[in-house]
Design an enzyme around this catalytic site. Structure first.
Site, PDB file in Angstrom:
ATOM      1  N   ASN A 218     -31.612  18.632   2.056  1.00 20.76           N
ATOM      2  CA  ASN A 218     -32.345  19.747   1.444  1.00 20.76           C
ATOM      3  C   ASN A 218     -33.269  19.223   0.356  1.00 20.76           C
ATOM      4  O   ASN A 218     -33.315  18.020   0.098  1.00 20.76           O
ATOM      5  CB  ASN A 218     -31.361  20.787   0.894  1.00 20.76           C
ATOM      6  CG  ASN A 218     -30.421  20.169  -0.101  1.00 20.76           C
ATOM      7  OD1 ASN A 218     -30.842  19.679  -1.139  1.00 20.76           O
ATOM      8  ND2 ASN A 218     -29.130  20.163   0.214  1.00 20.76           N
ATOM      9  N   ASP A 287     -23.847  22.363   3.599  1.00 27.21           N
ATOM     10  CA  ASP A 287     -22.723  23.183   4.071  1.00 27.21           C
ATOM     11  C   ASP A 287     -22.308  22.800   5.488  1.00 27.21           C
ATOM     12  O   ASP A 287     -21.182  23.059   5.901  1.00 27.21           O
ATOM     13  CB  ASP A 287     -23.121  24.667   4.067  1.00 27.21           C
ATOM     14  CG  ASP A 287     -23.251  25.187   2.644  1.00 27.21           C
ATOM     15  OD1 ASP A 287     -22.460  24.761   1.796  1.00 27.21           O
ATOM     16  OD2 ASP A 287     -24.157  26.011   2.385  1.00 27.21           O
ATOM     17  N   LYS A 297     -30.576   5.223  17.730  1.00 32.19           N
ATOM     18  CA  LYS A 297     -31.644   6.221  17.589  1.00 32.19           C
ATOM     19  C   LYS A 297     -31.723   7.127  18.837  1.00 32.19           C
ATOM     20  O   LYS A 297     -31.771   6.616  19.957  1.00 32.19           O
ATOM     21  CB  LYS A 297     -32.970   5.493  17.376  1.00 32.19           C
ATOM     22  CG  LYS A 297     -34.090   6.400  16.978  1.00 32.19           C
ATOM     23  CD  LYS A 297     -35.377   5.631  16.765  1.00 32.19           C
ATOM     24  CE  LYS A 297     -36.522   6.589  16.624  1.00 32.19           C
ATOM     25  NZ  LYS A 297     -37.798   6.007  17.034  1.00 32.19           N
ATOM     26  N   PHE A 332     -23.027  26.117  -9.558  1.00 28.42           N
ATOM     27  CA  PHE A 332     -24.367  26.681  -9.447  1.00 28.42           C
ATOM     28  C   PHE A 332     -24.366  27.660  -8.282  1.00 28.42           C
ATOM     29  O   PHE A 332     -23.551  27.533  -7.364  1.00 28.42           O
ATOM     30  CB  PHE A 332     -25.407  25.577  -9.208  1.00 28.42           C
ATOM     31  CG  PHE A 332     -25.923  24.983 -10.493  1.00 28.42           C
ATOM     32  CD1 PHE A 332     -25.116  24.175 -11.266  1.00 28.42           C
ATOM     33  CD2 PHE A 332     -27.213  25.261 -10.943  1.00 28.42           C
ATOM     34  CE1 PHE A 332     -25.564  23.651 -12.464  1.00 28.42           C
ATOM     35  CE2 PHE A 332     -27.679  24.740 -12.132  1.00 28.42           C
ATOM     36  CZ  PHE A 332     -26.859  23.932 -12.899  1.00 28.42           C
ATOM     37  N   LYS A 346     -19.329  34.108  -6.151  1.00 27.10           N
ATOM     38  CA  LYS A 346     -18.986  32.674  -6.098  1.00 27.10           C
ATOM     39  C   LYS A 346     -18.072  32.302  -7.255  1.00 27.10           C
ATOM     40  O   LYS A 346     -17.136  31.511  -7.096  1.00 27.10           O
ATOM     41  CB  LYS A 346     -20.261  31.823  -6.123  1.00 27.10           C
ATOM     42  CG  LYS A 346     -20.916  31.755  -4.766  1.00 27.10           C
ATOM     43  CD  LYS A 346     -22.221  30.991  -4.738  1.00 27.10           C
ATOM     44  CE  LYS A 346     -22.901  31.217  -3.379  1.00 27.10           C
ATOM     45  NZ  LYS A 346     -24.290  30.830  -3.335  1.00 27.10           N
ATOM     46  N   LYS A 350     -14.494  30.893  -6.103  1.00 26.17           N
ATOM     47  CA  LYS A 350     -14.260  29.457  -6.327  1.00 26.17           C
ATOM     48  C   LYS A 350     -13.473  29.200  -7.616  1.00 26.17           C
ATOM     49  O   LYS A 350     -13.341  28.065  -8.051  1.00 26.17           O
ATOM     50  CB  LYS A 350     -15.604  28.702  -6.322  1.00 26.17           C
ATOM     51  CG  LYS A 350     -16.360  28.861  -5.011  1.00 26.17           C
ATOM     52  CD  LYS A 350     -17.508  27.894  -4.836  1.00 26.17           C
ATOM     53  CE  LYS A 350     -18.313  28.255  -3.585  1.00 26.17           C
ATOM     54  NZ  LYS A 350     -19.226  27.208  -3.132  1.00 26.17           N
TER      55      LYS A 350
HETATM   56  N1  CTP Z   1     -20.773  23.491  -3.204  1.00 30.46           N
HETATM   57  C1  CTP Z   1     -19.779  22.555  -2.964  1.00 30.46           C
HETATM   58  N2  CTP Z   1     -19.531  22.143  -1.678  1.00 30.46           N
HETATM   59  C2  CTP Z   1     -20.225  22.637  -0.653  1.00 30.46           C
HETATM   60  C3  CTP Z   1     -21.247  23.614  -0.884  1.00 30.46           C
HETATM   61  C4  CTP Z   1     -21.488  24.019  -2.175  1.00 30.46           C
HETATM   62  O1  CTP Z   1     -19.151  22.104  -3.906  1.00 30.46           O
HETATM   63  N3  CTP Z   1     -19.976  22.208   0.581  1.00 30.46           N
HETATM   64  C5  CTP Z   1     -21.023  23.932  -4.599  1.00 30.46           C
HETATM   65  C6  CTP Z   1     -22.415  23.691  -5.089  1.00 30.46           C
HETATM   66  O2  CTP Z   1     -22.534  22.438  -5.710  1.00 30.46           O
HETATM   67  C7  CTP Z   1     -22.609  24.809  -6.093  1.00 30.46           C
HETATM   68  C8  CTP Z   1     -21.750  25.924  -5.532  1.00 30.46           C
HETATM   69  O3  CTP Z   1     -20.822  25.317  -4.636  1.00 30.46           O
HETATM   70  O4  CTP Z   1     -22.135  24.468  -7.370  1.00 30.46           O
HETATM   71  C9  CTP Z   1     -22.510  27.001  -4.810  1.00 30.46           C
HETATM   72  O5  CTP Z   1     -23.345  26.426  -3.849  1.00 30.46           O
HETATM   73  P1  CTP Z   1     -24.402  27.306  -3.038  1.00 30.46           P
HETATM   74  O6  CTP Z   1     -25.144  26.408  -2.093  1.00 30.46           O
HETATM   75  O7  CTP Z   1     -25.189  28.183  -3.943  1.00 30.46           O
HETATM   76  O8  CTP Z   1     -23.485  28.288  -2.225  1.00 30.46           O
HETATM   77  P2  CTP Z   1     -22.403  28.108  -1.100  1.00 30.46           P
HETATM   78  O9  CTP Z   1     -21.056  28.133  -1.744  1.00 30.46           O
HETATM   79  O10 CTP Z   1     -22.737  26.939  -0.245  1.00 30.46           O
HETATM   80  O11 CTP Z   1     -22.577  29.466  -0.301  1.00 30.46           O
HETATM   81  P3  CTP Z   1     -23.851  30.020   0.493  1.00 30.46           P
HETATM   82  O12 CTP Z   1     -24.567  28.809   1.051  1.00 30.46           O
HETATM   83  O13 CTP Z   1     -23.251  30.885   1.542  1.00 30.46           O
HETATM   84  O14 CTP Z   1     -24.683  30.801  -0.491  1.00 30.46           O
END
Ligand code: CTP
Length: 404
Positions: A218, A287, A297, A332, A346, A350
């Site tokens: 990303n 995620d 490759k 975050f 969240k 969490k």
């Molecule tokens: N995070 C994490 N591990 C993951 C995904 C996210 O620890 N596999 C943490 C991120 O570092 C951030 C928080 O979870 O502090 C929220 O991440 P965000 O991308 O906003 O949300 P998600 O929990 O992934 O949910 P969604 O993508 O459905 O919004």
């Protein structure tokens, strides 16, 4: 709005920094240092020794510092000009860069025979010294003893670097990078309200490989997490920074753990989590990852290609479940819609103490516009500001909440 404006002041802004320059070949770097400090909105008051003027001109330094250069002890007492005592007493910080062996010797011996040494002796503010000299001089037992004495008296040092020296030889003695001197100046000005805290910060994106040359990732730059790591270090914490791939300069004085995939980030966090008192999860962890990573490759044979994806571990959720004692968790929440509502969700799901919600505009940008929500549901909506400022605002909230 006004209170936000007042509070967004970073620690160096409008601080009066007296920049002492002594006669070393690296004196030209003082020009760049003055420029950097001005960029950080400090007020720079330059003081040059006589021999410094053999290396750079007062005109260059005063132009960059946007203030006149002071140099002679006795010229200050003429007419209405400011006195050396006033210069010394009104400064918030004194930075001597570069500092020669001669200056260090004088300061350590209490000799005040020119304006700079007199100011240093009359100073009420912290004094930060950035030495610059040949290796043999730096290793001379007299210099070693002088530096040790000054450190024992509370003088701060930015150690010189290893590298090629003006004499053509290589070794330790080269003036520290101006960025590191600036960082040390900011640290010297910072309140140590995170002393005793062991802080784990994550930053940057993760990369989930498809094959040896392709990955899913990303747009995160790592800027926000690096700014938090720097700010926590300045405020006295012991910091571990677990970072995904990022081009940001590695902050000095912290434990740096480079990782690439979400799995590696999870492993690193699991190993540092038990001893951490505060975790700030600023990384943009993927995620999903490709179910299968090809060893060679992938060739473009077919018209279309489907990559099967599977969920990665939610690192923060894992830590929320394992939270013990007074461990403090900050997450975050990157949201494109219903920012506050989704962020609160969240925070609860969490088991967080604080959540920092931001829209995607903050990704790979110099600034961020965040809303900070804590476990008591207090909500602070901040205007757009630099990521350094955001970092300090997050830590202000942590300190407030931890103190109860
Ligand atoms: N995070 C994490 N591990 C993951 C995904 C996210 O620890 N596999 C943490 C991120 O570092 C951030 C928080 O979870 O502090 C929220 O991440 P965000 O991308 O906003 O949300 P998600 O929990 O992934 O949910 P969604 O993508 O459905 O919004």
């Amino acid at each position: 709005m006004d209170s936000f404006r007042r509070n967004t002041v970073v620690v160096i802004k409008d601080k009066k920094i007296l920049l002492g320059v002594t006669g070393a070949i690296s004196a030209y770097k003082a020009l760049e240092l003055a420029r950097l400090l001005i960029k950080k909105e400090a007020a720079v008051w330059p003081v040059m020794t006589r021999s410094a003027k053999e290396f750079i001109t007062p005109l260059s330094l005063s132009t960059l510092a946007k203030n006149p250069v002071y140099s002679e002890l006795f010229e200050l007492t003429e007419g209405n000009r400011i006195s050396h005592i006033e210069l010394a007493q009104t400064a918030d910080l004194i930075v001597v860069a570069p500092a020669t062996a001669d200056f260090i010797g004088k300061a350590a011996s209490g000799i005040a025979d020119d304006l700079l040494t007199t100011i240093v002796m009359a100073a009420a503010a912290p004094v930060l010294i950035a030495p610059s000299m040949n290796t043999v001089m730096w290793e001379n037992p007299i210099v070693v003893a002088n530096v040790g004495k000054l450190k024992g008296l509370g003088y701060l040092f930015v150690e010189p670097e290893e590298g090629e020296l003006a004499c053509g030889r290589a070794g330790k003695g080269r003036l520290a990078a101006v960025e590191d001197i600036t960082e040390a100046a900011i640290e010297a000005l910072s309140a140590k309200d995170l002393k005793g805290e062991k802080v784990l910060v994550t930053a940057g994106p993760t990369r989930e490989p498809i094959d040896p040359v392709r990955y899913v990732s990303n747009a995160s730059s790592g800027r926000m997490g690096y700014a938090i790591a720097r700010a926590a270090k300045r405020r006295g914490a012991e910091v571990v920074l677990v970072s995904g791939p990022s081009s940001m300069p590695r902050p000095s004085g912290i434990t740096f753990v480079p990782v690439s995939t979400a799995e590696e980030m999870h492993e690193a966090c699991v190993s540092y989590y038990p001893q951490s008192t505060l975790v700030i999860m600023a990384a943009a962890v993927a995620d999903y990852r490709p179910k299968k990573s090809y060893p060679t490759k992938v060739k473009k044979d077919a018209v279309s290609l489907t990559v099967d994806m599977e969920r990665t571990e939610d690192v923060l959720k894992y830590m929320g479940k394992k939270k013990k004692g007074d461990q403090f968790l900050v997450g975050f929440a990157l949201e494109t819609e219903n920012l506050e509502e989704n962020a609160r969700k969240k925070l609860n799901e969490k088991n967080l103490d604080l959540v920092v919600a931001n829209p995607p505009a903050g990704l790979d940008s110099e600034t961020n516009q965040v809303t900070i929500i804590n476990r008591d549901n207090d909500t602070e909506v901040l205007p757009a500001m630099s990521k350094d400022e955001v970092a300090d605002r997050i830590l202000d909230n942590v300190v407030r909440l931890k103190r109860g």
